[in-house]
Write an enzyme that holds these catalytic residues in place. Structure first.
Site, mmCIF file in Angstrom:
data_model
loop_
_atom_site.group_PDB
_atom_site.id
_atom_site.type_symbol
_atom_site.label_atom_id
_atom_site.label_comp_id
_atom_site.label_asym_id
_atom_site.label_seq_id
_atom_site.Cartn_x
_atom_site.Cartn_y
_atom_site.Cartn_z
ATOM 1 N N GLN A 126 -6.285 26.919 27.645
ATOM 2 C CA GLN A 126 -5.973 25.538 27.313
ATOM 3 C C GLN A 126 -4.711 25.068 28.034
ATOM 4 O O GLN A 126 -3.624 25.567 27.758
ATOM 5 C CB GLN A 126 -5.748 25.436 25.796
ATOM 6 C CG GLN A 126 -5.393 24.047 25.314
ATOM 7 C CD GLN A 126 -4.910 24.062 23.869
ATOM 8 O OE1 GLN A 126 -4.200 24.970 23.468
ATOM 9 N NE2 GLN A 126 -5.314 23.071 23.103
ATOM 10 N N GLY A 127 -4.874 24.129 28.980
ATOM 11 C CA GLY A 127 -3.715 23.622 29.717
ATOM 12 C C GLY A 127 -3.171 22.347 29.099
ATOM 13 O O GLY A 127 -3.316 21.268 29.667
ATOM 14 N N SER A 129 0.214 22.277 26.804
ATOM 15 C CA SER A 129 1.685 22.251 26.747
ATOM 16 C C SER A 129 2.306 22.285 28.125
ATOM 17 O O SER A 129 1.774 22.890 29.047
ATOM 18 C CB SER A 129 2.196 23.466 25.974
ATOM 19 O OG SER A 129 1.869 23.355 24.628
ATOM 20 N N SER A 161 -2.163 30.584 26.563
ATOM 21 C CA SER A 161 -2.662 31.859 26.060
ATOM 22 C C SER A 161 -3.804 32.361 26.931
ATOM 23 O O SER A 161 -4.737 31.612 27.217
ATOM 24 C CB SER A 161 -3.161 31.706 24.624
ATOM 25 O OG SER A 161 -2.096 31.344 23.786
ATOM 26 N N GLU A 245 -8.906 22.563 16.180
ATOM 27 C CA GLU A 245 -8.013 23.710 16.315
ATOM 28 C C GLU A 245 -7.307 23.995 14.993
ATOM 29 O O GLU A 245 -7.190 25.127 14.563
ATOM 30 C CB GLU A 245 -6.968 23.448 17.414
ATOM 31 C CG GLU A 245 -6.010 24.625 17.607
ATOM 32 C CD GLU A 245 -4.836 24.326 18.542
ATOM 33 O OE1 GLU A 245 -4.607 23.149 18.864
ATOM 34 O OE2 GLU A 245 -4.162 25.281 18.930
ATOM 35 N N GLU A 385 6.687 21.000 11.234
ATOM 36 C CA GLU A 385 7.374 19.712 11.091
ATOM 37 C C GLU A 385 6.451 18.566 11.512
ATOM 38 O O GLU A 385 6.380 17.519 10.853
ATOM 39 C CB GLU A 385 8.655 19.700 11.946
ATOM 40 C CG GLU A 385 9.757 20.625 11.432
ATOM 41 C CD GLU A 385 9.549 22.100 11.768
ATOM 42 O OE1 GLU A 385 8.559 22.426 12.467
ATOM 43 O OE2 GLU A 385 10.345 22.940 11.331
#
Lengths: 397, 378
Positions: A126-127, A129, A161, A245, A385
């Site tokens: 997964q690209g 971040s 990951s 997710e 948060e």
């Protein structure tokens, strides 16, 4: 309302157990149960076995190779798989990009990608971040500029990951830097990891493990047909994906398996000559944790069965916050349970190829690294948060 | 009451801080680990030159004659800089064992060597079956004429791999492992037949070992002090060590809060420094509230660690350890959380400080152990 399993559920559970007993390779379950490192091939081997059985994508529609299981069946499968020591199914193909392609992809993309995912043959990463973006995902900078029938992609992704053994990456890129809001002008691209210009560099976390990476994209030419949906609408698809997710992220099956491990350790370790679990202070901590775990499990079932919550889209966030806290608390108590055995740092012994001398019981070795590793759970997939902000926005508007 | 460092203590703190910040960075630690070295002999020699290795040792034995508070001042710096040097193992635990239990001859023979750094000691009190209870001793010492034969196992002995001499607790009398009567301390040379060290790194990178003793022969002159009455002394040695571990944690936690504060100022998200978000401000404030209260209890622990009033000492040491275990852990967890992914990486120093705090938190007793001990003193 009925909290009991139906006879059909019990039959299903027996089927699952029979399959796992017959098809889960012992060397894999031994590794998982011992808390040893799994490499890319370990994950993919199990996914191919599940794919062959047709059980890799339980939540997908049957026409695309899904199982058509009920929410209860999915939960039963998860529990049994964790108890048996099956490697977890990496979520990137099955739970993340797959549903996006099914929902928003074109016919050609479905034909090209869905079979490889559902058969467990193609590994995805997964690209999303980027350095500097983090929870402010929409601030991403990686650019994709249209050049004929290609996009030319430049930028950097981080915390990716398993990029080191992935075949494909689904990627958020900025296609319109002049869009009035940062959530606009983002597109959703499928990128073949073999494309020239892609470099993967490992990030070692302080538990000594390698699962995340930096991915550098330098003039990477991606065919325009790899755009999912419409250009500049990628944020909508990403939100759809993140909702999925956060559902899986509660990890109830994994929590239950790890909780059992905690009980085993607490029954084996001794305090003043008696099993640790008989110590009132420690027993009280386990009890509190078990209550939290039960609350999590039931809430997860409520969400999976479509029960109303008044939170609408924010229900996954409720599960994400609690699920990751429970995961962390279990890892924490497992470490506390092994007492002085937690002090030696024997991370090298978690590599199956290692054959040195270890100190203390084998189950103690991964406990401090696992405690450290779990700290990431309240950070990834949107921090606690951020989840709380989502929940309060759902309430306050 | 006075909670300020004296002039001498400020001098200790400043000079040690200077030595360690010049020589003890992350790169230096990494190279010690990759060269499989326990510590840096040059730093050890410099500590000896500064007289710090004699800090808690009486002047009569070439030491400085400092108090446990002076030890705390030094230990804070070792924690703040993550030094590997076996100050705690050899000087604090080893030195106090010899002082509290040794005969005049044993003190004369050993303390000057500890003070000048030529002799390194390690103290083996914990056992696999005893969890954190130093009074749980299954290791046996059987008298044969003028010698003793020791058999048993010891866990988590910090500093053991590089020690010239081990101090081992053993049962010279009594049946069950938890009987308070019948415990003794022995000096054991690690190269004696029957001594096996299973060496390892602790989570914070320092060297430690589990020790197996199989029919190990020592002479009656290796009996440290008197026979059968060592329990009170053993507990006092452990308390002095625990106080120093708490002080290390204080140094590490201060650094953790410093790193986090700095990060909240420089890291921007949603167009502003994340320190402008009230959710994070409150978490940071809570970390500081916990830290200041931990500091108070750790100061008190150091001020009572020398006391032979076991009731007062145990309450103060256990109170500090419980608070550190619960709130110190929360400070570490909050710090990682607020750093996000970067806080999880091996290259960023936060993780090293978190691991040091974890070791100090578990060594010589976790929260439950000290909570129960405190409750036993009510």
């Amino acid at each position: 309302m009925d909290i009991n399993y139906t006879p059909e559920d019990e039959i299903f559970r027996a089927d699952v157990q029979e399959f796992l007993a017959a098809e889960l390779p012992k060397d894999l379950s031994d590794k998982v149960k011992a808390g040893q490192k799994l490499d890319g091939e370990d994950f993919m081997r199990w996914q191919r076995i599940l794919g062959k059985k047709g059980w890799l994508a339980p939540r997908w529609p049957q026409e695309h190779g899904g199982c058509g299981w009920t929410a209860m069946q999915v939960n039963i499968y998860d529990e049994e798989a964790y108890v048996a020591g099956a490697p977890r199914v990496l979520p990137f193909g099955v739970n993340m990009v797959g549903p996006v392609i099914i929902e928003f992809g074109n016919e050609a993309q479905k034909v090209q990608h869905l079979p490889g995912i559902v058969r467990g043959e193609v590994a995805w990463c997964q690209g999303f971040s980027e350095p500097g973006s983090g929870s402010d995902l929409a601030s991403l900078k990686t650019s994709a500029v249209r050049d004929g029938d290609h996009y030319v992609v430049n930028g950097q992704k981080i915390w990716t990951s398993y990029a080191h053994f992935s075949d494909w990456m689904f990627c958020l890129v900025r296609t319109d830097p002049k869009a009035p809001k940062k959530q606009q002008g983002i597109s959703f691209l499928l990128v073949d990891m073999k494309t020239p210009g892609i470099t993967v560099r490992p990030i070692i976390t302080f538990d000594g493990m390698h699962s995340v990476n930096e991915v550098f994209l330098e003039n990477v030419r991606v065919p325009a047909e790899n755009l999912v949906g419409e250009e500049n609408k990628g944020w909508d698809y990403a939100k759809f994906l993140l909702g999925n997710e956060r559902t899986g992220i509660a990890g109830v099956g994994g929590c239950k398996a790890e909780f059992q491990k905690l009980l085993e350790i607490a029954r084996t370790e001794k305090k003043n000559g008696k099993p640790l679990i008989e110590d009132p202070l420690f027993a009280a901590k386990i009890a509190r944790l078990e209550i939290d775990l039960r609350a999590l499990e039931l809430t997860n079932m409520r969400m999976l069965s479509g029960s109303g919550s008044g939170l609408n889209g924010a229900f996954p966030s409720v599960l994400k916050v609690k699920g990751t806290e429970v995961q962390q608390r279990i890892a924490e108590l497992q470490m506390d349970a092994v007492g002085t055995h937690a002090l030696p740092w024997q991370q090298a012994a978690m590599d199956p190829a290692w054959n040195g001398d270890t100190v203390g019981p084998d189950y103690a070795i991964p406990r401090m690294p696992a405690y450290i590793d779990r700290r990431k759970a309240t950070i990834y997939g949107g921090t606690t948060e951020i989840q709380k902000t989502i929940i309060s926005k759902a309430l306050l508007g | 009451m006075n909670f300020n460092y004296s002039e001498e203590q400020s001098l200790i703190s400043d000079s040690l801080s200077k030595l360690l910040s010049d020589n003890c960075g992350q790169e230096a630690r990494k190279s010690l680990l990759s060269d499989d070295k326990d510590h840096d002999p040059a730093i050890w020699a410099a500590l000896s030159d500064m007289g710090l290795l004699g800090l808690p040792i009486p002047e009569a034995y070439d030491g400085i004659g400092g108090s446990a508070v002076d030890t705390m001042v030094a230990a804070v710096e070792f924690g703040r800089h993550l030094a590997f040097e076996p100050f705690l193992a050899s000087v604090v635990l080893g030195g106090s064992a010899i002082q509290l239990a040794g005969t005049a001859e044993q003190k004369q023979a050993l303390l000057p060597g500890i003070a000048d750094g030529s002799k390194k000691l390690a103290v083996a009190l914990l056992e696999p079956e005893g969890r954190f209870d130093v009074g749980h001793v299954a290791t046996r010492a059987i008298k044969e004429g003028t010698s003793y034969r020791l058999s048993g196992q010891k866990s988590a002995v910090i500093g053991a791999p590089s020690a010239d001499l081990l101090i081992v607790s053993a049962r010279t009398k009594g049946g069950t492992p938890t009987e308070s009567d019948g415990l003794s301390l022995f000096l054991v040379r690690p190269d004696t037949d029957g001594v096996t060290l299973k060496t390892y790194r602790l989570a914070d990178g320092r060297a430690g070992a589990d020790i197996v003793l199989e029919n190990v022969e020592v002479t009656s002159s290796d009996l440290l002090g008197s026979e059968n009455q060592a329990l009170d002394t053993i507990e006092h040695i452990a308390d002095l060590g625990t106080s120093a571990f708490c002080a290390e944690a204080l140094g590490a936690l201060e650094k953790i809060i410093g790193l986090t504060t700095e990060y909240l100022k420089v890291r921007t998200q949603f167009g502003r420094p994340i320190g402008e978000f009230q959710a994070l401000q409150h978490q940071l404030a809570e970390m500081m509230i916990d830290f200041e209260h931990a500091r108070s209890l750790i100061y008190e622990a150091a001020m009572t660690a020398d006391s032979t009033d076991a009731h007062v000492r145990k309450k103060a040491i256990s109170a500090a350890k419980v608070f550190l275990g619960e709130r110190g852990r929360a400070i570490c967890q909050n710090a990682i959380q607020m750093h996000g992914g970067i806080g999880m990486t091996e290259d960023y120093e936060l993780g090293d400080y978190v691991k040091r705090t974890l070791v100090t938190e578990l060594a010589f007793g976790d929260v439950d152990h000290h909570l129960a001990r405190y409750a036993g003193q009510l």
